[in-house]
Design a protein around this motif. Structure first.
Motif, short mmCIF file in Angstrom:
data_model
loop_
_atom_site.label_atom_id
_atom_site.label_comp_id
_atom_site.label_asym_id
_atom_site.label_seq_id
_atom_site.Cartn_x
_atom_site.Cartn_y
_atom_site.Cartn_z
N ILE A 85 0.84 -1.20 0.00
CA ILE A 85 0.00 0.00 0.00
C ILE A 85 0.87 1.25 0.00
CG2 ILE A 85 -1.73 1.30 1.28
CD1 ILE A 85 -2.85 -1.33 2.30
N LYS A 86 1.85 1.28 0.90
CA LYS A 86 2.75 2.44 0.97
C LYS A 86 3.50 2.61 -0.34
CE LYS A 86 4.86 3.25 4.80
NZ LYS A 86 5.79 3.16 5.96
N ARG A 87 3.94 1.48 -0.92
CA ARG A 87 4.68 1.53 -2.19
C ARG A 87 3.81 2.11 -3.30
NH1 ARG A 87 5.97 2.19 -6.32
NH2 ARG A 87 7.55 1.25 -7.70
N ALA A 88 2.54 1.70 -3.37
CA ALA A 88 1.63 2.20 -4.40
C ALA A 88 1.34 3.69 -4.22
CB ALA A 88 0.33 1.40 -4.38
N VAL A 89 1.10 4.10 -2.97
CA VAL A 89 0.78 5.51 -2.70
C VAL A 89 1.97 6.40 -3.01
CG1 VAL A 89 0.21 7.15 -0.86
CG2 VAL A 89 -0.97 4.96 -0.98
N ILE A 90 3.15 6.02 -2.51
CA ILE A 90 4.34 6.85 -2.73
C ILE A 90 4.72 6.87 -4.20
CG2 ILE A 90 6.80 7.06 -2.21
CD1 ILE A 90 6.20 5.98 0.56
N GLY A 91 4.60 5.73 -4.88
CA GLY A 91 4.91 5.67 -6.30
C GLY A 91 4.00 6.57 -7.11
N THR A 92 2.71 6.53 -6.80
CA THR A 92 1.74 7.38 -7.51
C THR A 92 2.00 8.86 -7.23
OG1 THR A 92 0.07 5.63 -7.37
CG2 THR A 92 -0.71 7.86 -7.84
N ALA A 93 2.27 9.17 -5.96
CA ALA A 93 2.55 10.56 -5.58
C ALA A 93 3.80 11.07 -6.29
CB ALA A 93 2.70 10.67 -4.07
N GLY A 94 4.84 10.24 -6.34
CA GLY A 94 6.06 10.65 -7.02
C GLY A 94 5.83 10.95 -8.48
N ILE A 142 3.59 4.83 -19.30
CA ILE A 142 4.97 4.41 -19.02
C ILE A 142 5.14 4.03 -17.56
CG2 ILE A 142 7.37 5.20 -18.95
CD1 ILE A 142 6.73 7.01 -21.34
N SER A 143 4.56 4.82 -16.65
CA SER A 143 4.71 4.55 -15.22
C SER A 143 4.01 3.27 -14.81
CB SER A 143 4.16 5.74 -14.41
OG SER A 143 4.93 6.89 -14.64
N LEU A 144 2.83 3.04 -15.40
CA LEU A 144 2.13 1.79 -15.10
C LEU A 144 2.99 0.59 -15.51
CD1 LEU A 144 -1.56 2.57 -16.10
CD2 LEU A 144 -0.64 2.22 -13.79
N TRP A 145 3.64 0.72 -16.65
CA TRP A 145 4.52 -0.36 -17.08
C TRP A 145 5.70 -0.50 -16.12
CZ3 TRP A 145 9.70 -0.42 -18.40
CH2 TRP A 145 10.17 -1.61 -18.97
N GLY A 146 6.29 0.62 -15.71
CA GLY A 146 7.44 0.57 -14.81
C GLY A 146 7.08 0.00 -13.45
N HIS A 147 5.98 0.47 -12.87
CA HIS A 147 5.56 -0.04 -11.56
C HIS A 147 5.17 -1.51 -11.66
CE1 HIS A 147 5.76 3.76 -9.41
NE2 HIS A 147 5.10 4.35 -10.40
N GLY A 148 4.45 -1.85 -12.73
CA GLY A 148 4.05 -3.24 -12.92
C GLY A 148 5.24 -4.15 -13.09
N ARG A 149 6.24 -3.68 -13.83
CA ARG A 149 7.46 -4.46 -14.03
C ARG A 149 8.17 -4.69 -12.69
NH1 ARG A 149 12.79 -2.87 -14.75
NH2 ARG A 149 14.13 -4.36 -15.88
N GLY A 150 8.23 -3.62 -11.87
CA GLY A 150 8.87 -3.76 -10.57
C GLY A 150 8.15 -4.77 -9.69
N PHE A 151 6.81 -4.71 -9.69
CA PHE A 151 6.03 -5.66 -8.90
C PHE A 151 6.25 -7.09 -9.40
CE2 PHE A 151 2.19 -8.21 -8.31
CZ PHE A 151 2.05 -8.15 -6.93
N PHE A 152 6.23 -7.27 -10.72
CA PHE A 152 6.40 -8.60 -11.28
C PHE A 152 7.78 -9.17 -10.94
CE2 PHE A 152 8.19 -11.13 -14.77
CZ PHE A 152 7.34 -12.24 -14.72
N LEU A 153 8.83 -8.35 -11.05
CA LEU A 153 10.17 -8.83 -10.76
C LEU A 153 10.31 -9.22 -9.29
CD1 LEU A 153 12.39 -6.34 -12.83
CD2 LEU A 153 11.90 -8.74 -13.33
#
Length: 358
Positions: A85-94, A142-153
């Motif tokens: 949750i924190k990762r999603a919120v901070i990532g979106t805010a950034g 682009i960000s959705l791809w980047g965040h999704g890639r990070g989660f998948f890895l």
């Protein structure tokens, strides 16, 4: 668990740097320019099309790589699997803070220095949202791809770690059972028991009880990833008792600060036993060369230290599988590391005490 996501934009490899900062932004910018300014190219307005390409290239470079760097830094601090949750919120805010500012910077430079128009006038006439709508849309993709890639890895790495832990546990069970049930251990134990039966029947009964406790502990915990520190220490003392009967005063084992335990403190099973077994296996124990082992709790670690009496005959297996097994299991269970220190006269292993909140 540390994040395994690596951002190509900060890679040290020249090929990835070129792809990230030049090739991909150029191709992306060219695609966007062809979509929005294809008429300029057809009409022969090559300068305008080139300006559009440079703007698109700047957008792509700053937005894609900037957000990738943000993703990388956030992943290092807040892993997806540990703080979703924190990762999603901070990532979106950034993304929402950085992307509009980067977009406005590109537009400002283009309007002021290329077109020679007052940026304030353009901002007043068009509005902020109108100016950044297209680059923000691209950024979201682009960000959705980047965040999704990070989660998948991270998810993939976690699956790999779980499988490795299973393999290490199987290997650990084999090592612990082998060290306890192998014919040498049983032969030595029965020999010591035979002598005790005639010399001290009371101690012989105690020896049988301790031998039973050792076997029972190994069988009960062979499938466990961790056990309570208190149980491990009690098992260790039983194992040491058996070896003290065998080696007598030639083996000295000293316990320090090992009488206080918290319920949540744990350790991989047979860890301490493996360390003591290593001390006995790799050192000569005789009247001329006594083996002294000190087991001490220092803060949140257990330190096992012994003097070195090298075995003169090469009859012992020195592959180090036991110690390597302990290190590998800690790598799977915790970020805390096993520390090994060796000098000409002493060998020291420090293993962390693990704490898991219920």
């Amino acid at each position: 668990m540390a994040s395994s996501t690596h951002c190509s934009s900060i890679s040290n490899r020249p090929k990835e740097i070129i792809n990230s900062w030049i090739t991909i932004p150029f191709l992306g910018g060219l695609l966007i320019s062809l979509i929005y300014d294809f008429d300029e190219l057809v009409a022969g307005e090559y300068l305008k099309f080139f300006q559009s390409l440079m703007v698109s290239f700047s957008f792509w470079t700053l937005l894609a790589n900037g957000n990738n760097i943000i993703i990388y830094l956030i992943d290092r601090r807040w892993a997806w699997l540990e703080h979703p949750i924190k990762r999603a919120v901070i990532g979106t805010a950034g993304m929402l803070i950085y992307s509009p500012l980067a977009s406005l910077l590109v537009i400002f430079c283009y309007v002021e220095f290329v077109l020679g128009i007052d940026f304030g006038v353009v901002l007043e006439n068009r509005g902020v949202l109108s100016l950044i709508a297209v680059p923000m849309g691209i950024t979201v993709i682009i960000s959705l791809w980047g965040h999704g890639r990070g989660f998948f890895l991270e998810w993939r790495q976690a699956a790999i770690d779980i499988e490795r832990l299973k393999n290490e546990n199987l290997r650990s069970k084999f090592e612990s059972l082998k060290s306890q049930v192998n014919p040498h251990f049983l032969f030595n134990s029965l020999n010591a028991l035979t002598s005790l039966v005639y010399a001290d029947q009371g101690k012989a009964v105690q020896f049988i009880q301790k031998l039973s406790e050792v076997y029972r502990y190994v069988l009960d915990h062979q499938n466990d990833e961790v056990v309570s520190l208190k149980e491990e220490v009690e098992f260790l003392k039983s194992f040491v008792f058996l070896n003290k009967i065998r080696f007598g005063d030639n083996l000295e084992v000293i316990y320090r600060e090992l009488d206080t335990f918290s319920p949540e403190e744990s350790i991989p099973p047979v860890t301490l036993q493996m360390l003591i077994e290593n001390c006995i296996k790799h050192n000569e124990i005789s009247m001329q060369n006594n083996l002294r082992i000190e087991i001490e709790r220092i803060d949140d670690t257990i330190v096992v230290q012994n003097n070195i009496n090298p075995i003169k005959t090469a009859k012992q297996d020195s592959s180090g599988l036991g110690l390597n097994n302990i290190i590998a299991r800690y790598d799977m269970l915790s970020a805390k590391k096993v520390e090994v220190t060796e000098s000409p006269s002493t060998f020291i292993v420090s293993v962390p005490i693990l704490t898991f909140e219920s």
